[in-house]
Design a protein around this motif. Structure first.
Motif, PDB file in Angstrom:
ATOM      1  N   SER A 276       0.861  -1.186   0.000  1.00 33.79           N
ATOM      2  CA  SER A 276       0.000   0.000   0.000  1.00 33.79           C
ATOM      3  C   SER A 276       0.900   1.239   0.000  1.00 33.79           C
ATOM      4  O   SER A 276       2.089   1.147   0.341  1.00 33.79           O
ATOM      5  N   PHE A 277       0.337   2.392  -0.353  1.00 32.08           N
ATOM      6  CA  PHE A 277       1.088   3.653  -0.264  1.00 32.08           C
ATOM      7  C   PHE A 277       1.591   3.863   1.170  1.00 32.08           C
ATOM      8  O   PHE A 277       2.661   4.418   1.380  1.00 32.08           O
ATOM      9  N   ALA A 278       0.787   3.402   2.161  1.00 33.45           N
ATOM     10  CA  ALA A 278       1.159   3.611   3.568  1.00 33.45           C
ATOM     11  C   ALA A 278       2.329   2.727   3.988  1.00 33.45           C
ATOM     12  O   ALA A 278       2.894   2.911   5.060  1.00 33.45           O
ATOM     13  N   GLU A 279       2.694   1.746   3.152  1.00 35.67           N
ATOM     14  CA  GLU A 279       3.838   0.880   3.457  1.00 35.67           C
ATOM     15  C   GLU A 279       5.104   1.313   2.711  1.00 35.67           C
ATOM     16  O   GLU A 279       6.127   0.665   2.800  1.00 35.67           O
ATOM     17  N   MET A 280       4.992   2.400   1.926  1.00 29.12           N
ATOM     18  CA  MET A 280       6.143   2.843   1.121  1.00 29.12           C
ATOM     19  C   MET A 280       6.797   4.062   1.740  1.00 29.12           C
ATOM     20  O   MET A 280       6.106   4.955   2.226  1.00 29.12           O
ATOM     21  N   PRO A 281       8.143   4.157   1.669  1.00 33.44           N
ATOM     22  CA  PRO A 281       8.783   5.421   2.065  1.00 33.44           C
ATOM     23  C   PRO A 281       8.277   6.540   1.149  1.00 33.44           C
ATOM     24  O   PRO A 281       7.932   6.272  -0.015  1.00 33.44           O
ATOM     25  N   LEU A 282       8.242   7.779   1.669  1.00 37.49           N
ATOM     26  CA  LEU A 282       7.635   8.888   0.928  1.00 37.49           C
ATOM     27  C   LEU A 282       8.271   9.104  -0.460  1.00 37.49           C
ATOM     28  O   LEU A 282       7.564   9.362  -1.434  1.00 37.49           O
ATOM     29  N   ASP A 283       9.592   8.954  -0.555  1.00 36.61           N
ATOM     30  CA  ASP A 283      10.208   9.210  -1.866  1.00 36.61           C
ATOM     31  C   ASP A 283       9.795   8.154  -2.883  1.00 36.61           C
ATOM     32  O   ASP A 283       9.662   8.444  -4.070  1.00 36.61           O
ATOM     33  N   GLU A 284       9.533   6.916  -2.409  1.00 34.63           N
ATOM     34  CA  GLU A 284       9.053   5.866  -3.336  1.00 34.63           C
ATOM     35  C   GLU A 284       7.627   6.175  -3.773  1.00 34.63           C
ATOM     36  O   GLU A 284       7.268   5.991  -4.928  1.00 34.63           O
ATOM     37  N   LYS A 285       6.821   6.643  -2.821  1.00 32.21           N
ATOM     38  CA  LYS A 285       5.440   7.016  -3.168  1.00 32.21           C
ATOM     39  C   LYS A 285       5.459   8.167  -4.178  1.00 32.21           C
ATOM     40  O   LYS A 285       4.788   8.111  -5.212  1.00 32.21           O
ATOM     41  N   ASN A 286       6.270   9.197  -3.900  1.00 32.89           N
ATOM     42  CA  ASN A 286       6.301  10.372  -4.781  1.00 32.89           C
ATOM     43  C   ASN A 286       6.781  10.052  -6.194  1.00 32.89           C
ATOM     44  O   ASN A 286       6.415  10.722  -7.148  1.00 32.89           O
ATOM     45  N   ALA A 287       7.600   9.000  -6.331  1.00 33.87           N
ATOM     46  CA  ALA A 287       8.127   8.639  -7.651  1.00 33.87           C
ATOM     47  C   ALA A 287       7.017   8.148  -8.579  1.00 33.87           C
ATOM     48  O   ALA A 287       7.159   8.212  -9.800  1.00 33.87           O
ATOM     49  N   VAL A 288       5.910   7.644  -8.002  1.00 38.80           N
ATOM     50  CA  VAL A 288       4.825   7.117  -8.849  1.00 38.80           C
ATOM     51  C   VAL A 288       3.482   7.800  -8.586  1.00 38.80           C
ATOM     52  O   VAL A 288       2.512   7.565  -9.301  1.00 38.80           O
ATOM     53  N   SER A 289       3.406   8.633  -7.541  1.00 43.40           N
ATOM     54  CA  SER A 289       2.096   9.133  -7.102  1.00 43.40           C
ATOM     55  C   SER A 289       1.497  10.169  -8.058  1.00 43.40           C
ATOM     56  O   SER A 289       2.195  10.797  -8.854  1.00 43.40           O
ATOM     57  N   HIS A 290       0.198  10.342  -7.947  1.00 40.23           N
ATOM     58  CA  HIS A 290      -0.553  11.360  -8.693  1.00 40.23           C
ATOM     59  C   HIS A 290       0.044  12.750  -8.462  1.00 40.23           C
ATOM     60  O   HIS A 290       0.198  13.533  -9.373  1.00 40.23           O
ATOM     61  N   ARG A 291       0.424  13.045  -7.185  1.00 38.88           N
ATOM     62  CA  ARG A 291       0.943  14.373  -6.881  1.00 38.88           C
ATOM     63  C   ARG A 291       2.341  14.541  -7.489  1.00 38.88           C
ATOM     64  O   ARG A 291       2.639  15.564  -8.093  1.00 38.88           O
ATOM     65  N   GLY A 292       3.171  13.474  -7.361  1.00 35.12           N
ATOM     66  CA  GLY A 292       4.495  13.501  -7.984  1.00 35.12           C
ATOM     67  C   GLY A 292       4.373  13.696  -9.488  1.00 35.12           C
ATOM     68  O   GLY A 292       5.093  14.508 -10.084  1.00 35.12           O
ATOM     69  N   ASN A 293       3.432  12.974 -10.111  1.00 32.43           N
ATOM     70  CA  ASN A 293       3.249  13.098 -11.563  1.00 32.43           C
ATOM     71  C   ASN A 293       2.737  14.489 -11.946  1.00 32.43           C
ATOM     72  O   ASN A 293       3.146  15.039 -12.966  1.00 32.43           O
ATOM     73  N   ALA A 294       1.864  15.053 -11.106  1.00 33.71           N
ATOM     74  CA  ALA A 294       1.355  16.409 -11.386  1.00 33.71           C
ATOM     75  C   ALA A 294       2.496  17.426 -11.290  1.00 33.71           C
ATOM     76  O   ALA A 294       2.616  18.322 -12.139  1.00 33.71           O
ATOM     77  N   PHE A 295       3.374  17.286 -10.293  1.00 31.67           N
ATOM     78  CA  PHE A 295       4.529  18.190 -10.172  1.00 31.67           C
ATOM     79  C   PHE A 295       5.414  18.085 -11.410  1.00 31.67           C
ATOM     80  O   PHE A 295       5.871  19.088 -11.946  1.00 31.67           O
ATOM     81  N   ARG A 296       5.649  16.840 -11.867  1.00 32.23           N
ATOM     82  CA  ARG A 296       6.519  16.661 -13.047  1.00 32.23           C
ATOM     83  C   ARG A 296       5.889  17.320 -14.277  1.00 32.23           C
ATOM     84  O   ARG A 296       6.564  17.997 -15.047  1.00 32.23           O
TER      85      ARG A 296
END
Ligand code: IMP
Length: 188
Positions: free
Chosen positions: A153-173
């Motif tokens: 789950s996202f809650a089991e991932m370190p934040l940088d791993e989540k950000n690498a694939v997340s909706h918010r990370g993708n929106a920033f990119r």
């Protein structure tokens, strides 16, 4: 360059600051209320918010809206994600999904940016599945019941791993790409 980040959540301002740290853009927290119109599309909410803020004379600002859209629930909770999280929470969503085998879902994050007379609206998406039970202690909101890879789950991932694939990370990119295309980056 200075941008006002219009939100009630100081965590978001920090995230924008971190993302744009090397761009020479100063992010300033601003509490300015605007209407969130009733519609099923995040982009419509952001577009209407930007128009309202621009017509009040405001310039150089950022607003954003995100949500989780579950395929089997026809996109629910979607634009109501925040309300549903506050009321029935993850347990309520899991209950709605109890006998459902089609588990596909996606997070979406829409960012609207008014900068230098330009309006940029981008939407980052992260597809995944709704787990059978909540897992992990990290993150917030729907993180424990959403998995981008069907395993953790996202809650089991370190934040940088989540950000690498997340909706918010993708929106920033996407936002950075668009601002670079407009020649608004200090970095290249
Ligand atoms: P906001 O528009 O970013 O405030 O997000 C609206 C709601 O969507 C939040 O209250 C959360 O319930 C949910 N949400 C948005 N992004 C995430 C995320 O990355 N993880 C878990 N829940 C999220």
């Amino acid at each position: 360059m200075r941008l006002k980040v219009i939100t009630s959540n100081p965590g978001k301002v920090e995230e924008f600051r971190r993302e744009f740290a090397d761009w020479g853009v100063e992010m300033e927290h601003a509490h300015i209320p605007y209407d969130e119109i009733q519609t099923s599309e995040l982009e419509e909410v952001v577009k209407a918010g930007m128009e309202e803020l621009r017509s009040s004379g405001l310039r150089d600002f950022i607003i954003d809206d995100s949500g989780m859209f579950v395929d089997a629930l026809k996109g629910f909770p979607g634009v109501y994600s925040s309300y549903v999280q506050k009321t029935v929470g993850n347990a309520g969503v899991l209950r709605l999904m109890e006998d459902v085998s089609e588990r596909g879902a996606e997070f979406r994050c829409c960012i609207g940016c008014d900068i230098d007379g330009e309006t940029v609206i981008v939407t980052g998406v992260c597809r995944g599945t709704i787990l059978r039970e909540a897992r992990g202690d990290g993150g917030f909101g729907y993180d424990p019941i959403f998995s981008p890879d069907g395993e953790r789950s996202f809650a089991e991932m370190p934040l940088d791993e989540k950000n690498a694939v997340s909706h918010r990370g993708n929106a920033f990119r996407l936002l950075k790409d668009r601002l670079r295309d407009l020649g608004l980056s200090d970095t290249d």
